[in-house]
Design a protein around this motif. Structure first.
Motif, PDB file in Angstrom:
ATOM      1  N   GLN A  75      39.461  40.866  47.353  1.00 14.52           N
ATOM      2  CA  GLN A  75      40.669  41.136  46.573  1.00 14.52           C
ATOM      3  C   GLN A  75      40.434  42.422  45.776  1.00 14.52           C
ATOM      4  OE1 GLN A  75      43.319  39.284  46.987  1.00 14.52           O
ATOM      5  NE2 GLN A  75      42.415  37.510  48.015  1.00 14.52           N
ATOM      6  N   ASP A  87      41.212  34.071  46.828  1.00 12.98           N
ATOM      7  CA  ASP A  87      42.629  33.943  46.499  1.00 12.98           C
ATOM      8  C   ASP A  87      43.187  35.204  45.852  1.00 12.98           C
ATOM      9  OD1 ASP A  87      41.995  31.386  47.239  1.00 12.98           O
ATOM     10  OD2 ASP A  87      42.642  30.432  45.376  1.00 12.98           O
ATOM     11  N   VAL A  88      44.467  35.463  46.090  1.00 13.64           N
ATOM     12  CA  VAL A  88      45.182  36.514  45.366  1.00 13.64           C
ATOM     13  C   VAL A  88      45.278  36.148  43.882  1.00 13.64           C
ATOM     14  CG1 VAL A  88      47.439  37.629  45.107  1.00 13.64           C
ATOM     15  CG2 VAL A  88      46.479  37.270  47.377  1.00 13.64           C
ATOM     16  N   TYR A 111      47.202  36.791  38.619  1.00 17.40           N
ATOM     17  CA  TYR A 111      46.861  37.535  39.833  1.00 17.40           C
ATOM     18  C   TYR A 111      45.666  38.461  39.590  1.00 17.40           C
ATOM     19  CZ  TYR A 111      51.105  35.857  42.062  1.00 17.40           C
ATOM     20  OH  TYR A 111      52.077  35.044  42.626  1.00 17.40           O
ATOM     21  N   LYS A 178      41.706  40.773  52.661  1.00 14.53           N
ATOM     22  CA  LYS A 178      42.707  39.752  52.378  1.00 14.53           C
ATOM     23  C   LYS A 178      44.062  40.370  52.033  1.00 14.53           C
ATOM     24  CE  LYS A 178      41.869  35.916  52.005  1.00 14.53           C
ATOM     25  NZ  LYS A 178      41.836  34.807  52.999  1.00 14.53           N
ATOM     26  N   TYR A 183      49.206  43.525  49.289  1.00  7.47           N
ATOM     27  CA  TYR A 183      48.662  44.588  48.442  1.00  7.47           C
ATOM     28  C   TYR A 183      49.398  45.904  48.647  1.00  7.47           C
ATOM     29  CZ  TYR A 183      44.777  42.141  46.277  1.00  7.47           C
ATOM     30  OH  TYR A 183      44.036  41.298  45.485  1.00  7.47           O
ATOM     31  N   PRO A 190      43.971  47.937  50.441  1.00  7.78           N
ATOM     32  CA  PRO A 190      42.664  47.270  50.393  1.00  7.78           C
ATOM     33  C   PRO A 190      41.704  47.719  51.482  1.00  7.78           C
ATOM     34  CG  PRO A 190      44.372  45.756  51.141  1.00  7.78           C
ATOM     35  CD  PRO A 190      45.069  46.983  50.655  1.00  7.78           C
TER      36      PRO A 190
END
Length: 342
Positions: A75, A87-88, A111, A178, A183, A190
């Motif tokens: 992330q 996880d986001v 987040y 992810k 994103y 990312p």
């Protein structure tokens, strides 16, 4: 024991020296062939069955338990740093609600991308919890008084590389980019961040500081690795269930023969969910879906996720049994929360 170049050369030198010093017998000593791993065990988010997922401690434990590869889900922080989290959102795996109670979005969630790396480092990783605060896996590590911190991708890479150096091993990294489309909607890239970190830490088209796989649920992310970054890393197309809404891709279609064939233009491997592979167990034997045959026919190697000793499919007696069945079925490797249970 994992074979490295040094070990292989040493073994060959020992064999040749022994032969040269032998008597005049005409019988020559046979040099044992090097046995490369035919099946790989990937530590899912580190040794996440024993310690909070993606923590540095889980990374070290996975290494000590003999995983061939250790997974890093990526992330991004608000200041664009690659951090190792699945996880986001931070809600289920940290104490973010206690440290930054007002920093949630209108949907009530916290987040990762809304926090700088400095803020993220102030949090404590915990074992995964449900939305009501109860542990998802009650038998796993639950002592919140022990502190585990979020690690960056660079920190995780450096840790594994140094462990390889001091132990003479060659444990690899298995990186997932992810939520790439999500994103991009937040004005981040990312993949570009991940590739920059890899380049700075010994990974390029010409060298790999450790063995490496790159994986993503997003086909376009994987295509860009070769098209834009000109890297020939082994690429793994992850196949989700459509109900997870990972991307707009129709994953049901990708599991067909035609779908698998379409992946071969850019991917070397396919990552399949166990629920899409194992149809069931009948009379003590596994029944497989067609997806393994489809992958085999087009030449894609298969890695299956996720094996959990505390969440076995109906009819499966142990993680060892399940792993053995998958190996016999031609699967090349498995993701496991318990990398020692082989």
């Amino acid at each position: 024991m994992k074979w490295t170049l040094g070990v292989a050369v040493g073994a060959l030198a020992w064999s040749l020296t022994t032969w040269a010093q032998a008597d005049n017998s005409t019988e020559q000593l046979a040099v044992e062939p090097i046995k490369l791993p035919t099946f790989i065990d990937i530590a899912h988010r580190g040794a996440s069955g024993y310690l909070p997922e993606h923590s540095q401690a889980a990374t070290v434990m996975a290494y000590a338990l003999g995983a061939d590869y250790i997974e890093q889900d990526i992330q991004l922080s608000r200041d664009g740093k690659a951090v190792v989290l699945h996880d986001v959102q931070l809600d289920a795996i940290s104490n973010v609600k206690e440290v930054f109670p007002e920093r949630h979005r209108p949907d009530g969630s916290y987040y990762v991308v809304d926090f700088t790396l400095n803020h993220l480092k102030q949090l404590k990783l915990t074992s995964r919890k449900e939305s009501d605060g109860q542990p998802r896996y009650p038998e796993r590590f639950q002592n919140d008084q022990v502190e585990f911190k979020i690690q960056t991708l660079a920190e995780s890479l450096n840790l594994i590389q140094e462990l390889n150096r001091v132990r003479g091993e060659d444990t690899g990294v298995y990186i997932e980019v992810k939520a790439a489309r999500w994103y991009r909607d937040q004005d981040y890239d990312p993949l570009a961040v991940v590739m920059n970190v890899l380049n700075k830490n010994g990974y390029s088209d010409k060298q790999q500081a450790t063995p490496i796989y790159l994986q993503s649920f997003d086909p376009e992310t994987l295509r860009r690795v070769k098209r834009e970054f000109h890297c020939d890393f082994p690429l793994v197309q992850l196949i989700a269930d459509n109900s997870w809404a990972e991307t707009p891709v129709d994953y049901d279609a990708l599991r067909t023969y035609a779908g698998m064939e379409s992946l071969t233009s850019y991917a070397d491997h396919v990552g399949l969910w166990l629920g899409h592979v194992l149809k069931g167990v009948k009379d003590g034997q596994p029944e497989w879906t067609d997806v393994l045959d489809n992958a085999k026919k087009v030449g894609l190697k298969v890695h299956v996720y996720t094996l959990r000793a505390d969440q076995l499919p109906e009819g499966v007696e142990s993680l060892k049994q399940l792993r053995g069945w998958l190996k016999e079925a031609g699967v090349e490797g498995v993701f496991s929360d318990f990398p020692d249970q082989k």
